[in-house]
Design a protein around this motif. Sequence first.
Motif, mmCIF file in Angstrom:
data_model
loop_
_atom_site.group_PDB
_atom_site.id
_atom_site.type_symbol
_atom_site.label_atom_id
_atom_site.label_comp_id
_atom_site.label_asym_id
_atom_site.label_seq_id
_atom_site.Cartn_x
_atom_site.Cartn_y
_atom_site.Cartn_z
ATOM 1 N N GLY A 160 0.838 -1.195 0.000
ATOM 2 C CA GLY A 160 0.000 0.000 0.000
ATOM 3 C C GLY A 160 0.870 1.241 0.000
ATOM 4 O O GLY A 160 2.003 1.225 -0.490
ATOM 5 N N PRO A 161 0.370 2.349 0.554
ATOM 6 C CA PRO A 161 1.158 3.589 0.569
ATOM 7 C C PRO A 161 2.496 3.395 1.274
ATOM 8 O O PRO A 161 2.572 2.727 2.307
ATOM 9 C CB PRO A 161 0.263 4.576 1.335
ATOM 10 C CG PRO A 161 -1.114 4.017 1.211
ATOM 11 C CD PRO A 161 -0.955 2.529 1.178
ATOM 12 N N SER A 162 3.540 3.959 0.701
ATOM 13 C CA SER A 162 4.855 3.843 1.323
ATOM 14 C C SER A 162 4.857 4.518 2.696
ATOM 15 O O SER A 162 4.299 5.603 2.853
ATOM 16 C CB SER A 162 5.919 4.491 0.427
ATOM 17 O OG SER A 162 5.963 3.868 -0.830
ATOM 18 N N PRO A 163 5.489 3.892 3.704
ATOM 19 C CA PRO A 163 5.536 4.508 5.039
ATOM 20 C C PRO A 163 6.362 5.779 5.030
ATOM 21 O O PRO A 163 7.317 5.910 4.264
ATOM 22 C CB PRO A 163 6.190 3.424 5.897
ATOM 23 C CG PRO A 163 6.981 2.606 4.935
ATOM 24 C CD PRO A 163 6.212 2.608 3.654
ATOM 25 N N LYS A 164 5.998 6.705 5.890
ATOM 26 C CA LYS A 164 6.713 7.980 5.990
ATOM 27 C C LYS A 164 7.821 7.940 7.037
ATOM 28 O O LYS A 164 8.597 8.886 7.166
ATOM 29 C CB LYS A 164 5.730 9.116 6.296
ATOM 30 C CG LYS A 164 4.753 9.394 5.146
ATOM 31 C CD LYS A 164 3.807 10.525 5.500
ATOM 32 C CE LYS A 164 2.998 10.970 4.291
ATOM 33 N NZ LYS A 164 2.234 9.865 3.677
ATOM 34 N N SER A 165 7.874 6.868 7.801
ATOM 35 C CA SER A 165 8.918 6.699 8.808
ATOM 36 C C SER A 165 9.116 5.217 9.061
ATOM 37 O O SER A 165 8.246 4.387 8.737
ATOM 38 C CB SER A 165 8.541 7.404 10.114
ATOM 39 O OG SER A 165 7.432 6.753 10.730
#
Length: 287
Positions: A11-16
């Motif tokens: 899914g969406p790439s993690p931001k951290s």
Amino acid sequence: MPLLIDDQPMGPSPKSVAEFIQRYPKFKESAIVLSSKPTKAVPPHGLLYVGQREMAVASPDDEIIQVLGTDDATTCHIVILRHTASSATGLAHFDGSGLANATQNLIGTVMSVTGGKQWGRLELTLAGGFKDDRGTSENLSVKILDCFNKNPAEVHLITACITDLNTRNEKGVPFPIIYGLATIIQTGEVFPAKFQDRGPDQPLRSARSFTGADEVLNVYDNRKKLPDPIIREHLSTSPAQEPKHFEASVRAALVQIRDFPDPLKSVFNGKGRHYKKEPDGKWSKVA
């Protein structure tokens, strides 16, 4: 196809990295398993060492290379990509430069030496980085995950011993747990490693990191190293009937494709190539 975890799209790439671990706590276990293995000293025999901002790919058909490895990774990350059906394996030492192109090149090069075994899957191991004060490691971890997640190839993330999961504290000061990794091409085994031999021209190769050259350099020409029987078996429709010069012709063609991926620009320059036959029987290029 996004990066796959347990056969499901990430899914969406993690931001951290913290967000990544929260979404996928299973990687804590795989990181502990990898980082708890003893560090082995890898001898020069059969080893291909990969330095910072370098990558290399080899297959079990290679008669010379059996192990890929790299070390001296602090904020840098080690990337291992393996094709399960053919055991074709790539290893890269990423420092943040040229990530998108390097990811694509790594995937493409691994797939180019599968010997036609397209039914396997690509499995990814990531390691490196630590909780450094500047956040350099975390930034790189997130970018690498994002590059693989945005790449159209189907890649399965198996291990991610990165940043938070690769940090130990010594008197309150953070350090990486894993500095180096090696992988055995035939079996796929991955283990922490250190190396006495790092290959030729190390000062020259290391200097690239300080000169602003962003390209992650492929340091091993696996096509030239493939033994003749493999080229004949996998790249001919009639191996037994090919002439003696078949392997040399195939190697020359593959090198041409590698060195000139866009021949209309790099070879032809918008013009045709014309030749004439001389009285002595040789062909000469017409300007």
